[in-house]
Design a protein around this motif. Sequence first.
Motif, PDB file in Angstrom:
ATOM      1  N   ARG A 327      31.674  37.254  -1.164  1.00  0.00           N
ATOM      2  CA  ARG A 327      32.956  37.762  -1.714  1.00  0.00           C
ATOM      3  C   ARG A 327      32.848  37.985  -2.422  1.00  0.00           C
ATOM      4  O   ARG A 327      33.039  39.177  -3.301  1.00  0.00           O
ATOM      5  N   ARG A 328      31.894  37.338  -3.162  1.00  0.00           N
ATOM      6  CA  ARG A 328      31.510  37.787  -5.112  1.00  0.00           C
ATOM      7  C   ARG A 328      30.847  39.326  -4.739  1.00  0.00           C
ATOM      8  O   ARG A 328      31.907  39.828  -5.513  1.00  0.00           O
ATOM      9  N   LEU A 329      30.246  39.369  -4.292  1.00  0.00           N
ATOM     10  CA  LEU A 329      29.769  40.858  -4.232  1.00  0.00           C
ATOM     11  C   LEU A 329      30.796  41.527  -3.955  1.00  0.00           C
ATOM     12  O   LEU A 329      30.856  42.728  -4.995  1.00  0.00           O
ATOM     13  N   THR A 330      31.097  42.095  -3.326  1.00  0.00           N
ATOM     14  CA  THR A 330      32.677  42.604  -2.782  1.00  0.00           C
ATOM     15  C   THR A 330      33.377  43.213  -3.769  1.00  0.00           C
ATOM     16  O   THR A 330      33.903  45.063  -4.657  1.00  0.00           O
ATOM     17  N   ILE A 331      33.956  42.271  -4.755  1.00  0.00           N
ATOM     18  CA  ILE A 331      34.731  41.596  -5.096  1.00  0.00           C
ATOM     19  C   ILE A 331      34.006  42.400  -6.904  1.00  0.00           C
ATOM     20  O   ILE A 331      34.444  43.716  -7.912  1.00  0.00           O
ATOM     21  N   MET A 332      32.739  41.956  -7.453  1.00  0.00           N
ATOM     22  CA  MET A 332      31.935  42.751  -8.801  1.00  0.00           C
ATOM     23  C   MET A 332      32.290  44.328  -8.110  1.00  0.00           C
ATOM     24  O   MET A 332      32.020  45.176  -9.440  1.00  0.00           O
ATOM     25  N   ILE A 333      31.643  44.482  -6.982  1.00  0.00           N
ATOM     26  CA  ILE A 333      31.220  46.478  -7.063  1.00  0.00           C
ATOM     27  C   ILE A 333      32.753  46.975  -7.007  1.00  0.00           C
ATOM     28  O   ILE A 333      33.051  47.854  -7.713  1.00  0.00           O
ATOM     29  N   ALA A 334      33.767  46.537  -6.801  1.00  0.00           N
ATOM     30  CA  ALA A 334      35.421  47.370  -6.974  1.00  0.00           C
ATOM     31  C   ALA A 334      35.154  47.462  -8.267  1.00  0.00           C
ATOM     32  O   ALA A 334      36.117  48.395  -9.075  1.00  0.00           O
ATOM     33  N   CYS A 335      35.249  45.746  -9.762  1.00  0.00           N
ATOM     34  CA  CYS A 335      34.981  45.891 -10.785  1.00  0.00           C
ATOM     35  C   CYS A 335      34.716  47.292 -11.562  1.00  0.00           C
ATOM     36  O   CYS A 335      35.020  47.969 -12.368  1.00  0.00           O
ATOM     37  N   ARG A 454      31.398  31.069   1.681  1.00  0.00           N
ATOM     38  CA  ARG A 454      31.979  32.573   3.061  1.00  0.00           C
ATOM     39  C   ARG A 454      31.519  31.707   4.200  1.00  0.00           C
ATOM     40  O   ARG A 454      30.547  30.934   4.561  1.00  0.00           O
ATOM     41  N   SER A 455      32.081  31.772   5.201  1.00  0.00           N
ATOM     42  CA  SER A 455      32.899  31.108   6.724  1.00  0.00           C
ATOM     43  C   SER A 455      32.497  29.782   6.806  1.00  0.00           C
ATOM     44  O   SER A 455      32.208  29.320   7.546  1.00  0.00           O
ATOM     45  N   GLY A 456      33.172  29.432   5.202  1.00  0.00           N
ATOM     46  CA  GLY A 456      33.591  28.000   5.644  1.00  0.00           C
ATOM     47  C   GLY A 456      34.974  27.483   6.348  1.00  0.00           C
ATOM     48  O   GLY A 456      35.140  28.225   6.915  1.00  0.00           O
ATOM     49  N   ASP A 457      34.420  26.447   6.594  1.00  0.00           N
ATOM     50  CA  ASP A 457      35.845  25.604   8.118  1.00  0.00           C
ATOM     51  C   ASP A 457      36.858  26.132   7.396  1.00  0.00           C
ATOM     52  O   ASP A 457      36.906  25.045   6.382  1.00  0.00           O
ATOM     53  N   LEU A 458      38.006  26.339   8.291  1.00  0.00           N
ATOM     54  CA  LEU A 458      39.623  26.074   7.257  1.00  0.00           C
ATOM     55  C   LEU A 458      40.175  25.268   8.213  1.00  0.00           C
ATOM     56  O   LEU A 458      41.480  25.073   8.038  1.00  0.00           O
ATOM     57  N   GLU A 459      39.494  24.430   8.953  1.00  0.00           N
ATOM     58  CA  GLU A 459      40.329  23.176   9.731  1.00  0.00           C
ATOM     59  C   GLU A 459      40.141  22.203   8.821  1.00  0.00           C
ATOM     60  O   GLU A 459      38.953  21.808   8.284  1.00  0.00           O
ATOM     61  N   PRO A 489      24.218  29.032   5.027  1.00  0.00           N
ATOM     62  CA  PRO A 489      25.789  29.142   5.350  1.00  0.00           C
ATOM     63  C   PRO A 489      26.255  28.094   6.607  1.00  0.00           C
ATOM     64  O   PRO A 489      25.426  27.618   7.454  1.00  0.00           O
ATOM     65  N   THR A 490      27.457  27.395   6.125  1.00  0.00           N
ATOM     66  CA  THR A 490      27.870  26.816   7.501  1.00  0.00           C
ATOM     67  C   THR A 490      28.887  26.779   8.156  1.00  0.00           C
ATOM     68  O   THR A 490      29.740  26.521   7.094  1.00  0.00           O
ATOM     69  N   HIS A 491      28.841  25.988   9.187  1.00  0.00           N
ATOM     70  CA  HIS A 491      31.015  26.227   9.946  1.00  0.00           C
ATOM     71  C   HIS A 491      31.276  24.904   9.536  1.00  0.00           C
ATOM     72  O   HIS A 491      32.194  24.464  11.026  1.00  0.00           O
TER      73      HIS A 491
END
Length: 502
Positions: A327-335, A454-459, A489-491
């Motif tokens: 997530r972070r790297l994608t945002i930084m590339i866009a900036c 990234r990929s954290g549980d949303l429940e 990373p965990t889920h």
Amino acid sequence: MAAAVASGRKPPWHDRLSRHLATRVSSLRPPSNVPFENPVRVLAQLNKKQWLFFLVAFAGWTWDAFDFFTVSLTASEIARSLNKTVTDITWGITLVLMLRSVGAVIFGLLSDKYGRKWPFIANCALFVIFELGTGFVQTYNQFLALRALFGIAMGGIYGNCAATALEDCPLHARGIVSGMLQQGYAFGYLLAVIFNRALTTTTSQGWRSLFWFGAAPPILIIIFRLLLPETEAYIAQKNMEGLSHKPAFTRMAKASFKSYWHIMIYLVVIMTGFNFMSHGSQDLYPTMLEVQLGFSANRRTVTMCVANLGAIAGGTLFGYASNFVGRRLTIMIACILGGALVYPWTFASNGGIIAAVFFLQFMVQGAWGVIPIYLSELSPAPLRAFIVGLSYQLGNLASSAASTIEATLGMRFPLDTPAGESIQRYDYGKVMAIFMGCVFGFVLIVTFFGPENRSGDLEVHGFENLVDDDEGQDDAEKNAQDDAEKNTPTHTFKDSYCIARS
């Protein structure tokens, strides 16, 4: 720090901060265990109900954007009608942005406590009332009052839309669905541009007809949402609350604030930068095309349509890429890429401006495409709609004067006004270029130092372990501290909670 975790004590804040800063570069490395996947196959993972949840959320967010941009696209016409300056009219934009946080608090709490469905419907009903009313205003004060009320209504929709679209979304489809959902904003802008051209300059009522038209589609969105149930994640939360003899929602809300207060502050800061990025590049741009560059109505329409097509493409692509890039790297590339495009975006006046506006908005909304899932993964499950919506709208509040700042600073750089024209011309492009360069740099720096889950549980399962833990030393935190040490990373929600805190 390891000794503190082993003894069951939370490491001192300075140790946790030191480790967080020390891992900012290494944590940008794309995860090796997430392979590139065909986006068509990724989207095929959504079942019928998940698609319907996405579509109704997309429709609600689209019309929120349409309603917002009706003012920025017709600022000059409204100014002439109400005998005010364009700068005066931009205060209507500012009021909307300032009061959105009020709506985020009200409707966010209602959405988390009572469900996603009925607060969403109430939001859309208010859209109908206030959009219709704006078309009938006769004075400047009436205009400001209606836009202020509109701000409250618009503030409640974002968090609800993000929760509705993403809570039940398959893990590997989150990134691309996030990017697609966020582009409801650009799609709403695109529709506003098209219908502004179709109605404002061709009907006897001018800009008022655009607002009257804008009151109709939310009725269809209300009917759509009436036909759908609650999300599975919200139903699971209510079932869990039903097993408790205590007021579970209140207890979980308190635990969320206690454990996530620093994450909430970060989310507000980064959303301030993001909202400056979008409003600074969009709200005054149609006025610059008209007043400074002298674009005709048709040419402005084509230019803004191209810009929003770029936004839609960029948001979807970058949101999808964030699943395996991070997530972070994608945002930084866009900036970084967006900053490189600022000069041609504001100073090109020939055919090259089409390419410039396309790719500038490609990068702006590319970064934005990551935001719905980025905020959702960092927010506590019991207050997801509230935290996502409030952080977004507090960022809006902090950036609410973006267009007014640009318009006011632009007045320091007057240009020659052609004979026969009554509106003074200003060099808005120079101000917008400097402004956007600073904003891209700010978002880049804040994102670099920020967390990622990234990929954290949303429940909601697992959060009950935190509810009665006044000292924050429960087994969930101890186990997740070990995972944070290993930077793996965990889920599960337990691990997501502590990784976000690290």
